[in-house]
Design a protein around this motif. Structure first.
Motif, PDB file in Angstrom:
ATOM      1  N   VAL A 230       0.868  -1.177   0.000  1.00 31.40           N
ATOM      2  CA  VAL A 230       0.000   0.000   0.000  1.00 31.40           C
ATOM      3  C   VAL A 230       0.907   1.230   0.000  1.00 31.40           C
ATOM      4  O   VAL A 230       1.834   1.309   0.811  1.00 31.40           O
ATOM      5  CB  VAL A 230      -0.922   0.027   1.244  1.00 31.40           C
ATOM      6  CG1 VAL A 230      -1.803   1.263   1.251  1.00 31.40           C
ATOM      7  CG2 VAL A 230      -1.764  -1.240   1.296  1.00 31.40           C
ATOM      8  N   PRO A 231       0.686   2.161  -0.952  1.00 32.54           N
ATOM      9  CA  PRO A 231       1.606   3.314  -1.007  1.00 32.54           C
ATOM     10  C   PRO A 231       1.596   4.143   0.289  1.00 32.54           C
ATOM     11  O   PRO A 231       0.623   4.105   1.043  1.00 32.54           O
ATOM     12  CB  PRO A 231       1.066   4.153  -2.177  1.00 32.54           C
ATOM     13  CG  PRO A 231      -0.115   3.458  -2.713  1.00 32.54           C
ATOM     14  CD  PRO A 231      -0.383   2.234  -1.924  1.00 32.54           C
ATOM     15  N   THR A 232       2.688   4.879   0.467  1.00 34.72           N
ATOM     16  CA  THR A 232       2.800   5.769   1.633  1.00 34.72           C
ATOM     17  C   THR A 232       1.605   6.706   1.693  1.00 34.72           C
ATOM     18  O   THR A 232       1.222   7.287   0.683  1.00 34.72           O
ATOM     19  CB  THR A 232       4.106   6.588   1.505  1.00 34.72           C
ATOM     20  OG1 THR A 232       5.177   5.695   1.705  1.00 34.72           O
ATOM     21  CG2 THR A 232       4.188   7.675   2.555  1.00 34.72           C
ATOM     22  N   SER A 233       1.006   6.807   2.864  1.00 39.54           N
ATOM     23  CA  SER A 233      -0.200   7.632   3.104  1.00 39.54           C
ATOM     24  C   SER A 233      -1.367   7.214   2.212  1.00 39.54           C
ATOM     25  O   SER A 233      -2.325   7.975   2.046  1.00 39.54           O
ATOM     26  CB  SER A 233       0.082   9.126   2.891  1.00 39.54           C
ATOM     27  OG  SER A 233       1.158   9.520   3.677  1.00 39.54           O
ATOM     28  N   GLY A 234      -1.288   6.020   1.634  1.00 39.90           N
ATOM     29  CA  GLY A 234      -2.367   5.566   0.748  1.00 39.90           C
ATOM     30  C   GLY A 234      -3.339   4.635   1.457  1.00 39.90           C
ATOM     31  O   GLY A 234      -3.214   4.348   2.649  1.00 39.90           O
ATOM     32  N   LEU A 235      -4.347   4.183   0.699  1.00 38.65           N
ATOM     33  CA  LEU A 235      -5.368   3.288   1.237  1.00 38.65           C
ATOM     34  C   LEU A 235      -5.273   1.926   0.559  1.00 38.65           C
ATOM     35  O   LEU A 235      -4.847   1.833  -0.607  1.00 38.65           O
ATOM     36  CB  LEU A 235      -6.762   3.877   0.980  1.00 38.65           C
ATOM     37  CG  LEU A 235      -7.113   5.160   1.727  1.00 38.65           C
ATOM     38  CD1 LEU A 235      -8.427   5.725   1.223  1.00 38.65           C
ATOM     39  CD2 LEU A 235      -7.194   4.899   3.229  1.00 38.65           C
ATOM     40  N   PRO A 236      -5.724   0.873   1.237  1.00 40.30           N
ATOM     41  CA  PRO A 236      -5.691  -0.463   0.620  1.00 40.30           C
ATOM     42  C   PRO A 236      -6.440  -0.527  -0.710  1.00 40.30           C
ATOM     43  O   PRO A 236      -6.071  -1.299  -1.599  1.00 40.30           O
ATOM     44  CB  PRO A 236      -6.356  -1.342   1.680  1.00 40.30           C
ATOM     45  CG  PRO A 236      -6.092  -0.647   2.964  1.00 40.30           C
ATOM     46  CD  PRO A 236      -6.132   0.819   2.635  1.00 40.30           C
ATOM     47  N   THR A 237      -7.498   0.295  -0.859  1.00 49.32           N
ATOM     48  CA  THR A 237      -8.260   0.244  -2.115  1.00 49.32           C
ATOM     49  C   THR A 237      -7.383   0.620  -3.310  1.00 49.32           C
ATOM     50  O   THR A 237      -7.678   0.235  -4.440  1.00 49.32           O
ATOM     51  CB  THR A 237      -9.468   1.197  -2.062  1.00 49.32           C
ATOM     52  OG1 THR A 237      -9.036   2.472  -1.617  1.00 49.32           O
ATOM     53  CG2 THR A 237     -10.555   0.680  -1.139  1.00 49.32           C
ATOM     54  N   GLN A 238      -6.296   1.355  -3.062  1.00 55.46           N
ATOM     55  CA  GLN A 238      -5.402   1.730  -4.156  1.00 55.46           C
ATOM     56  C   GLN A 238      -4.682   0.514  -4.742  1.00 55.46           C
ATOM     57  O   GLN A 238      -4.178   0.587  -5.851  1.00 55.46           O
ATOM     58  CB  GLN A 238      -4.378   2.765  -3.672  1.00 55.46           C
ATOM     59  CG  GLN A 238      -5.005   4.132  -3.449  1.00 55.46           C
ATOM     60  CD  GLN A 238      -4.034   5.107  -2.813  1.00 55.46           C
ATOM     61  OE1 GLN A 238      -4.119   5.402  -1.629  1.00 55.46           O
ATOM     62  NE2 GLN A 238      -3.106   5.624  -3.586  1.00 55.46           N
ATOM     63  N   VAL A 239      -4.619  -0.575  -3.972  1.00 57.93           N
ATOM     64  CA  VAL A 239      -4.038  -1.807  -4.515  1.00 57.93           C
ATOM     65  C   VAL A 239      -5.129  -2.873  -4.645  1.00 57.93           C
ATOM     66  O   VAL A 239      -4.856  -4.071  -4.668  1.00 57.93           O
ATOM     67  CB  VAL A 239      -2.851  -2.310  -3.659  1.00 57.93           C
ATOM     68  CG1 VAL A 239      -1.681  -1.353  -3.746  1.00 57.93           C
ATOM     69  CG2 VAL A 239      -3.249  -2.518  -2.197  1.00 57.93           C
ATOM     70  N   GLY A 240      -6.387  -2.417  -4.712  1.00 58.46           N
ATOM     71  CA  GLY A 240      -7.512  -3.330  -4.973  1.00 58.46           C
ATOM     72  C   GLY A 240      -7.895  -4.212  -3.800  1.00 58.46           C
ATOM     73  O   GLY A 240      -8.404  -5.324  -3.995  1.00 58.46           O
ATOM     74  N   VAL A 241      -7.659  -3.745  -2.575  1.00 56.06           N
ATOM     75  CA  VAL A 241      -7.927  -4.579  -1.397  1.00 56.06           C
ATOM     76  C   VAL A 241      -8.828  -3.845  -0.403  1.00 56.06           C
ATOM     77  O   VAL A 241      -8.740  -2.628  -0.245  1.00 56.06           O
ATOM     78  CB  VAL A 241      -6.596  -4.961  -0.681  1.00 56.06           C
ATOM     79  CG1 VAL A 241      -6.871  -5.812   0.555  1.00 56.06           C
ATOM     80  CG2 VAL A 241      -5.669  -5.697  -1.617  1.00 56.06           C
ATOM     81  N   ILE A 242      -9.705  -4.608   0.248  1.00 60.11           N
ATOM     82  CA  ILE A 242     -10.436  -4.097   1.423  1.00 60.11           C
ATOM     83  C   ILE A 242     -10.275  -5.125   2.534  1.00 60.11           C
ATOM     84  O   ILE A 242     -10.378  -6.334   2.288  1.00 60.11           O
ATOM     85  CB  ILE A 242     -11.921  -3.853   1.092  1.00 60.11           C
ATOM     86  CG1 ILE A 242     -12.093  -2.457   0.481  1.00 60.11           C
ATOM     87  CG2 ILE A 242     -12.801  -3.980   2.333  1.00 60.11           C
ATOM     88  CD1 ILE A 242     -13.505  -1.997   0.303  1.00 60.11           C
ATOM     89  N   CYS A 243      -9.999  -4.616   3.744  1.00 60.55           N
ATOM     90  CA  CYS A 243      -9.859  -5.513   4.907  1.00 60.55           C
ATOM     91  C   CYS A 243     -10.976  -5.263   5.911  1.00 60.55           C
ATOM     92  O   CYS A 243     -11.317  -4.098   6.174  1.00 60.55           O
ATOM     93  CB  CYS A 243      -8.543  -5.234   5.639  1.00 60.55           C
ATOM     94  SG  CYS A 243      -7.095  -5.789   4.785  1.00 60.55           S
TER      95      CYS A 243
END
Ligand code: SF4
Ligand code: SF4
Length: 567
Positions: A261-274
């Motif tokens: 997950v990029p710095t200061s980013g969200l999991p959705t930016q890599v196609g993931v939800i937890c």
């Protein structure tokens, strides 16, 4: 005992940077059967139990509420409503100590249970959720007041609206912090509920894959979950190595997918939800039974508690009451912590109530938490960087924190720090590194808030100045236009009135004269006629004179006798 199952597929796993193998101390609570907490005399429900806007009370003092009835909500986009955990009377809406690192009080609704457990009318269960649009399910989850129950407390319905396709849905059953076992207990005792919740989440997000991650120190939980799954289901239970903090969101994504997950980013930016396993179970209850979130599983552990274990407890029960139901304190407790020993925080008082995100109450003795040694100078050994799971440079961050150079600390990605405490744990100089980062974050947020407020004030000021300037310019323009109009006006000519020819003038003069004549005639008619004293004979005139003389004489006499008399 762990049993291999064909439903547990082999999967390539990745490793995150750093991490620690910690003594897990889970044996204190994990094997004890789940207990149900007895209702206390008062339930204290903070209006702010989640990230986002605080809920506003919908009930008044003295009002009777039923179990599961909504008692507070907000119209804000990021918020979560609050429900009555039992039936009873609202006896107070006021400030009470809340479970927060600040130790401060906040607004709470206080309910005195009536012991009847009388339910409010609940929404219809949605058993065939696969035929229902995800918007309707999201609304149900929102109205049930469900938030991230692993500790994040972000409203679940908001998180379930990612606005982009989700490739991987991850269900977090890692529970990596020492002592905590409530998720383990939940997966073992209510595996059906967890799996149903996962199915609902998978249907809502339409993810390509769905992975339930459980650390390999929970074999019974893994087995219980596997037993609930059908062979053809696209849900995998993944056993991950026990390593702290594998339950961190970014760390778990890395372990299961290899994605960063990029710095200061969200999991959705890599196609993931937890989502956490407890959240999944609460979602199953809300959708399949129409029940809101009014209770949760919580671990009570530590050597400072007589009978540690897991409790199913109503929200709002004071920590001290729960500890009493777990046998009470053993000796003089050294530290009372909400959460785990690594990421939890000290509770200022055991009067603070259980909230939606509270997974553990730890009561530690002096042996478990030895008095911290005094901090010494950093020896630049680099161990902190070796164990940092966020791959940060804790030593450099520490220097800039000490120098109060907040901009510099942020340059070192301060906000990627998950406050796991690994760096502090290994530091040979006993520097409380994580405390510095918490302080720096709080200061940065406060500064950011001040900066935003002053920016807003400046924008308002600039807007006012430009509005006044615009009005002044408009006024001047109007004045100029008026002056120009006056300047360009032709001089008034000495000419007969428009439309009045010579003939017309003569006709007008004749009409005036006729009118004057008519007026004179009228006046003449009004002249008085001859008086009755005219044309009299000399004898008549003499008689009149004599009468007048007598009348004047009588008047003079009256005047002499009474000067106030009128003549
Ligand atoms: S572990 Fe402690 S002593 Fe070593 S570099 Fe980090 S801060 Fe310095
Ligand atoms: S507390 Fe922050 S800096 Fe320290 S190890 Fe954890 S993530 Fe890294």
């Amino acid at each position: 005992m762990y049993v291999e199952s064909k439903k547990e597929k082999t999967r390539e796993l990745w490793r995150f940077h750093g991490g620690l193998h910690l003594p897990d101390r889970k044996e204190l609570s994990r094997q004890r059967p789940l207990r149900h907490a007895v209702l206390p005399s008062r339930l204290i429900l903070p209006l702010q139990q989640h990230i986002g806007a605080a809920a506003q009370p919908m009930v008044g003092v003295g009002e009777r509420v039923l179990k599961g009835a909504m008692i507070a909500d907000s119209a804000a986009p990021v918020t979560a409503p609050l429900h009555a955990p039992t039936s009873g009377a609202v006896v107070e809406i006021g400030e009470h100590p809340i479970p927060h690192p600040s130790g401060l009080s906040d607004l709470c609704i206080v309910i005195e249970p009536d012991g009847l457990e009388e339910w409010a009318a609940l929404p219809q269960p949605i058993s065939d959720f696969r035929s229902v649009d995800s918007r309707i399910l999201r609304q149900r989850i929102r109205e049930a007041g469900i938030v991230g129950m692993g500790g994040a407390t972000f409203p679940a319905a908001v998180k379930l609206n990612p606005g982009k396709p989700i490739k991987t849905l991850i269900i977090n059953g890692a529970e990596c912090e020492p002592y905590i076992t409530c998720d383990d207990r939940l997966m073992r005792d209510f595996a059906d509920r967890v799996v149903n919740g996962v199915r609902i989440l998978q249907h809502m997000l339409q993810s390509e894959e769905c992975l339930i991650a459980v650390e390999d120190n929970k074999p019974e939980a893994i087995l219980a979950l596997l037993q609930q799954l059908d062979d053809e289901e696209k849900i995998e239970v993944v056993r991950i190595p026990t390593l702290y903090p594998s339950g961190g969101e970014k760390q778990l994504i890395r372990i299961l997918t290899g994605r960063e997950v990029p710095t200061s980013g969200l999991p959705t930016q890599v196609g993931v939800i937890c989502h956490n396993v407890s959240t999944a179970a609460a979602i199953a209850e809300a959708v399949l039974q129409g029940r809101p979130l009014i209770s949760r599983l919580v671990t009570l552990s530590g050597e400072g508690i007589r009978k540690p274990g897991n409790f199913h407890a109503p929200l709002g029960i004071p920590a001290g009451e729960l500890i009493a139901q777990a046998g009470g304190y053993r000796g003089e407790p050294q530290q009372l912590i909400l959460g785990g020993p690594m990421m939890g925080f000290d509770l200022a008082t055991d009067r603070a109530p259980l909230t939606k995100g509270a997974n553990c109450l730890l009561c530690l003795t002096a042996e478990e938490v030895p008095r911290p040694e005094p901090a010494k100078a950093c020896i630049r050994c680099g161990r902190c960087a070796d164990v940092c799971p966020a791959n940060l440079l804790p030593q450099q961050m520490y220097w800039h924190c000490r120098a109060k150079d907040l901009e510099k600390v942020q340059d070192y990605n301060l906000f990627d720090c998950i406050e796991c405490g690994c760096c502090s744990h290994v530091c040979p100089s006993h520097i409380p590194l994580v405390q510095y980062y918490r302080y720096a974050k709080a200061e940065s947020w406060a500064l950011e808030q001040t900066r935003r407020e002053s920016e807003l004030a400046k924008r308002r000021h600039d807007f006012r100045v430009s509005r006044l300037e615009r009005m002044e310019a408009q006024r001047k323009a109007r004045l100029r236009k008026k002056k120009e109009a006056l300047k360009n006006k032709p001089p008034a000519a000495e000419k007969p009135l428009a439309g009045h020819s010579g003939d017309e003038k003569a006709a007008k003069q004749a009409a005036i004269e006729a009118a004057m004549k008519r007026a004179a005639e009228k006046k003449a008619k009004r002249q008085p006629g001859p008086k009755n004293t005219q044309n009299l004979t000399p004898a008549q005139q003499a008689r009149i004179k004599a009468v007048d003389k007598r009348r004047n004489g009588a008047a003079a006499n009256r005047q002499q006798q009474d000067p106030e008399q009128p003549n």
